[in-house]
Design a protein around this motif. Structure first.
Motif, mmCIF file in Angstrom:
data_model
loop_
_atom_site.group_PDB
_atom_site.id
_atom_site.type_symbol
_atom_site.label_atom_id
_atom_site.label_comp_id
_atom_site.label_asym_id
_atom_site.label_seq_id
_atom_site.Cartn_x
_atom_site.Cartn_y
_atom_site.Cartn_z
ATOM 1 N N GLU A 123 0.845 -1.189 0.000
ATOM 2 C CA GLU A 123 0.000 0.000 0.000
ATOM 3 C C GLU A 123 0.884 1.244 0.000
ATOM 4 N N GLU A 124 1.948 1.142 0.759
ATOM 5 C CA GLU A 124 2.853 2.280 0.885
ATOM 6 C C GLU A 124 3.761 2.418 -0.332
ATOM 7 N N PRO A 183 4.108 0.380 -3.990
ATOM 8 C CA PRO A 183 3.633 -0.695 -4.859
ATOM 9 C C PRO A 183 4.718 -1.267 -5.758
ATOM 10 N N LEU A 184 5.943 -0.786 -5.652
ATOM 11 C CA LEU A 184 6.969 -1.131 -6.639
ATOM 12 C C LEU A 184 7.784 -2.389 -6.326
ATOM 13 N N THR A 196 6.860 3.985 -16.711
ATOM 14 C CA THR A 196 5.753 3.755 -15.788
ATOM 15 C C THR A 196 6.247 3.783 -14.357
ATOM 16 N N ALA A 249 5.240 6.222 -11.341
ATOM 17 C CA ALA A 249 4.700 5.616 -10.127
ATOM 18 C C ALA A 249 5.491 6.048 -8.903
ATOM 19 N N THR A 285 2.255 -0.932 -10.497
ATOM 20 C CA THR A 285 3.025 0.216 -10.932
ATOM 21 C C THR A 285 2.212 1.062 -11.904
#
Lengths: 185, 185
Positions: A17-18, A20-21, B54, B58, A54
């Motif tokens: 959540e914090e 996403p990568l 991307t 992000a 992402t």
DNA sequence: CTCCTATTAGTACCAGGTAATAATATCAAC
DNA sequence: GTTGATATTATTACCTGGTACTAATAGGAG
């Protein structure tokens, strides 16, 4: 000590959540489990793969950024320099408070303030003072029209009034004191 | 009529600047050229692949969002409900005006406003009025400390003063009139 | 010891690329 | 027309970070 399944999944959710990568590989190393375990966890919680996550974050950013092409937040629809200007902004989920449909006030302010700044015909314009009133709550999807009028004009000092409406209902109004400056670093 | 090389590359750059999510395949279809041509174009202009683009977008979004964990913009460092609160925010490139190092005023306002709201001990708090003064320009990387004090407290109406500093230099101050509401949709 | 849940392993396949090499278009100049 | 230079297209091997599926262990609770 390794995480128990439930704890691991909870923590996993928080992590993603914090940020996403993270890849499955990185998550597997972090939790000291196999990559398949991470995938089972994601599946059971309905969390998509990195590239999907992402992309979601990137398009949220794109939506947010597309609102402020150039300096003006929203879309400039009328501009009579030093006289009158108007902009329209459609509010998006990215502007809302978390787990809510209410738009954060600073986006309403941002639209009005940037419109006031754009109205002034000078190289560098800065906001000095602002007097704001929030009349109504704005929700996701509301189309907000801001109208800015120059009320007073001195050499380097301008007084601009901005009123923002949702369907002719006044939701925000602000008086801005702007300064035109020659050089700004 | 197809684009000439130079025009195509210029347009390509613009497209990707606005929306980084296009794949080479989509771009090739758009320009009606082969996928290799698109790749040569990207290479010659130093534009990375979709997944890289991307990811960049992000992480810009992640940086921006990480500033507002929960409701408060910045990091809450002191919170004495209905009395005093303090938050710290480090400004990032995403908060700046385009091609500039100057932070957009609404981020400074956002930090102060959200801090004022957090200070009030009530289920739903709304900003009614705000009186702002921007004293100094804030730049990318500046660490801004906002200090909020409750000045007046009625049943449903609160007066909060917020002062924001960069290294003990006052950059912003605002008086906020907040309302505690029972139910909000 | 056995049953059940959790975990790990392995394989085939996919999107969207990089990198490199080779084959064609296209067009202008002589 | 022919020759060069530039632009475009094609082909192939390889990479990452997955999906989807099948199968094989590990570890406890009863």
């Amino acid at each position: 000590m390794k995480y128990a399944k439930a704890d691991r999944q909870k923590k996993l959710m928080e992590l993603l959540e914090e940020n996403p990568l993270f890849t499955d590989r990185e998550l597997a190393d972090y939790f000291d489990v196999s990559i398949q375990t991470i995938r089972l966890d994601r599946m059971s919680m309905g969390i998509p793969e990195v590239r999907e996550r992402t992309k979601n974050a990137a398009s949220a950013y794109a939506r947010l950024k597309s609102v402020s092409k150039g300096e003006v937040i929203g879309e400039l629809v009328v501009l009579e320099l030093n006289r009158y200007s108007e902009s329209v902004m459609v509010t998006t989920p990215e502007m809302a408070l978390e787990r809510s449909k209410i738009i954060r006030g600073h986006f309403i302010f941002a639209q009005a303030n940037s419109l006031a700044v754009a109205l002034i015909d000078a190289r560098n314009v800065l906001t000095g003072k602002a007097n704001l009133t929030f009349h109504k709550i704005v929700h996701i999807g509301d189309k907000i029209t801001a109208r800015a009028v120059v009320k007073k004009k001195e050499k380097y000092r301008f007084l601009v009034q901005v009123n923002s409406y949702k369907d002719d209902e006044l939701v925000f109004s602000g008086d801005f004191v702007l300064f035109a400056k020659e050089e700004v670093d």
